[in-house]
Design a protein around this motif. Sequence first.
Motif, short mmCIF file in Angstrom:
data_model
loop_
_atom_site.label_atom_id
_atom_site.label_comp_id
_atom_site.label_asym_id
_atom_site.label_seq_id
_atom_site.Cartn_x
_atom_site.Cartn_y
_atom_site.Cartn_z
N LEU A 12 -37.58 -5.04 7.44
CA LEU A 12 -36.71 -4.35 6.49
C LEU A 12 -35.28 -4.59 6.93
CD1 LEU A 12 -36.20 -2.33 4.16
CD2 LEU A 12 -36.45 -0.49 5.86
N VAL A 13 -34.44 -5.05 6.01
CA VAL A 13 -33.03 -5.27 6.33
C VAL A 13 -32.34 -3.91 6.34
CG1 VAL A 13 -30.90 -6.40 5.58
CG2 VAL A 13 -33.10 -7.57 5.29
N THR A 14 -31.68 -3.59 7.44
CA THR A 14 -31.05 -2.28 7.60
C THR A 14 -29.90 -2.10 6.61
OG1 THR A 14 -29.59 -3.09 9.33
CG2 THR A 14 -31.66 -2.05 10.04
N ARG A 15 -29.60 -0.85 6.31
CA ARG A 15 -28.58 -0.51 5.33
C ARG A 15 -27.23 -1.16 5.65
NH1 ARG A 15 -28.42 4.13 1.82
NH2 ARG A 15 -30.31 4.68 2.92
N ALA A 16 -26.83 -1.17 6.92
CA ALA A 16 -25.55 -1.78 7.29
C ALA A 16 -25.51 -3.25 6.89
CB ALA A 16 -25.31 -1.63 8.79
N LEU A 17 -26.62 -3.95 7.02
CA LEU A 17 -26.66 -5.37 6.66
C LEU A 17 -26.72 -5.57 5.16
CD1 LEU A 17 -28.97 -6.94 9.38
CD2 LEU A 17 -26.50 -6.62 9.39
N VAL A 18 -27.23 -4.59 4.43
CA VAL A 18 -27.28 -4.70 2.97
C VAL A 18 -25.87 -4.88 2.42
CG1 VAL A 18 -27.82 -3.49 0.81
CG2 VAL A 18 -29.46 -3.49 2.69
N TYR A 19 -24.91 -4.13 2.97
CA TYR A 19 -23.52 -4.28 2.52
C TYR A 19 -23.01 -5.69 2.80
CZ TYR A 19 -23.77 0.78 2.10
OH TYR A 19 -24.14 2.05 1.75
N ASP A 20 -23.38 -6.26 3.93
CA ASP A 20 -22.99 -7.63 4.24
C ASP A 20 -23.64 -8.62 3.27
OD1 ASP A 20 -21.51 -6.73 6.43
OD2 ASP A 20 -23.14 -7.09 7.86
N LEU A 21 -24.90 -8.36 2.90
CA LEU A 21 -25.58 -9.23 1.93
C LEU A 21 -24.87 -9.19 0.59
CD1 LEU A 21 -29.37 -8.55 2.61
CD2 LEU A 21 -28.07 -10.61 3.17
N VAL A 22 -24.51 -7.99 0.14
CA VAL A 22 -23.84 -7.85 -1.16
C VAL A 22 -22.53 -8.63 -1.16
CG1 VAL A 22 -22.71 -6.20 -2.70
CG2 VAL A 22 -24.97 -5.68 -1.75
N GLU A 23 -21.79 -8.58 -0.06
CA GLU A 23 -20.53 -9.33 0.04
C GLU A 23 -20.75 -10.84 -0.04
OE1 GLU A 23 -18.29 -8.29 3.52
OE2 GLU A 23 -18.15 -6.17 2.92
N ARG A 24 -21.93 -11.31 0.35
CA ARG A 24 -22.22 -12.75 0.36
C ARG A 24 -22.92 -13.21 -0.92
NH1 ARG A 24 -21.71 -15.82 4.48
NH2 ARG A 24 -20.85 -15.05 6.40
N ALA A 25 -23.16 -12.30 -1.85
CA ALA A 25 -23.84 -12.66 -3.10
C ALA A 25 -23.02 -13.70 -3.87
CB ALA A 25 -24.08 -11.42 -3.95
#
Length: 178
Positions: free
Chosen positions: A144-157
Motif C-alpha cells: 500500500l502506498v502511504t498517504r505521504a507518497l500519494v501527494y508525491d504521486l499526484v504531483e507527478r501525474a
Amino acid sequence: MERLEDLLKAAEGRGAAPVELWDPPYCGDIGLSVSRDGRWHYQGSPIPRPALVKLFARVLRRDADGRFYLVTPAEKVDVAVADAPFLAVEMQGLGSGRGQTLLFRTNVDDVVRCGPDHPLRFAAADPTGGLKPYLHVRGRLEALVTRALVYDLVERAAEGSDGHLGLWSDGAFFPLPG
C-alpha cells in the motif's frame, strides 16, 4: 538523490526466497498477523525486531485462494493480513513525463521499480471513496502506498496517450480512476 536506485542495483540477484516453488504441508495458524499500518504481530503482540520481520517478509506468499502464508520448504502457516502485507514508504522519481521511472522502498526494505512487471493499481478507500494506490512487489504481494507518497504521486501525474491523467513509470502508463 540516487539512494533508491543504488539500493535497487545492490539488491539485484538477491531478494525473496523461491516460495512459489515450494509445496510444504499446511501446519495451521500460529497467530501471525500484519495490521493495516504494516506492523507484524505474533499472537497479538508486536514483533519488535525489524530483522525478524524482514526474514518473515522474505518467505511470505499469497496463494490463489487469496490467503497469506509464511512458507518454508518444510511447512506453511497462516498470516492474517488486514490490508496489504507491505507499505511503500519512500519514493524516488527519475526523469519526468513519459520518460519517468518511479522507484519505491517498502517498510521491509524491498526496492521496486514501478513498471510493466511491477504495476500500480488504484482501489477505492471505503467508506471515504478516496483512492488507495497499491504497488505490485512480487508474486501476488502488494504494498500500500502511504498517504505521504500519494501527494508525491499526484504531483507527478501526467496525461496519457488517451488524454486521461495518470502516472508514467518505466514506459508503462497507470491511469488514475475518474
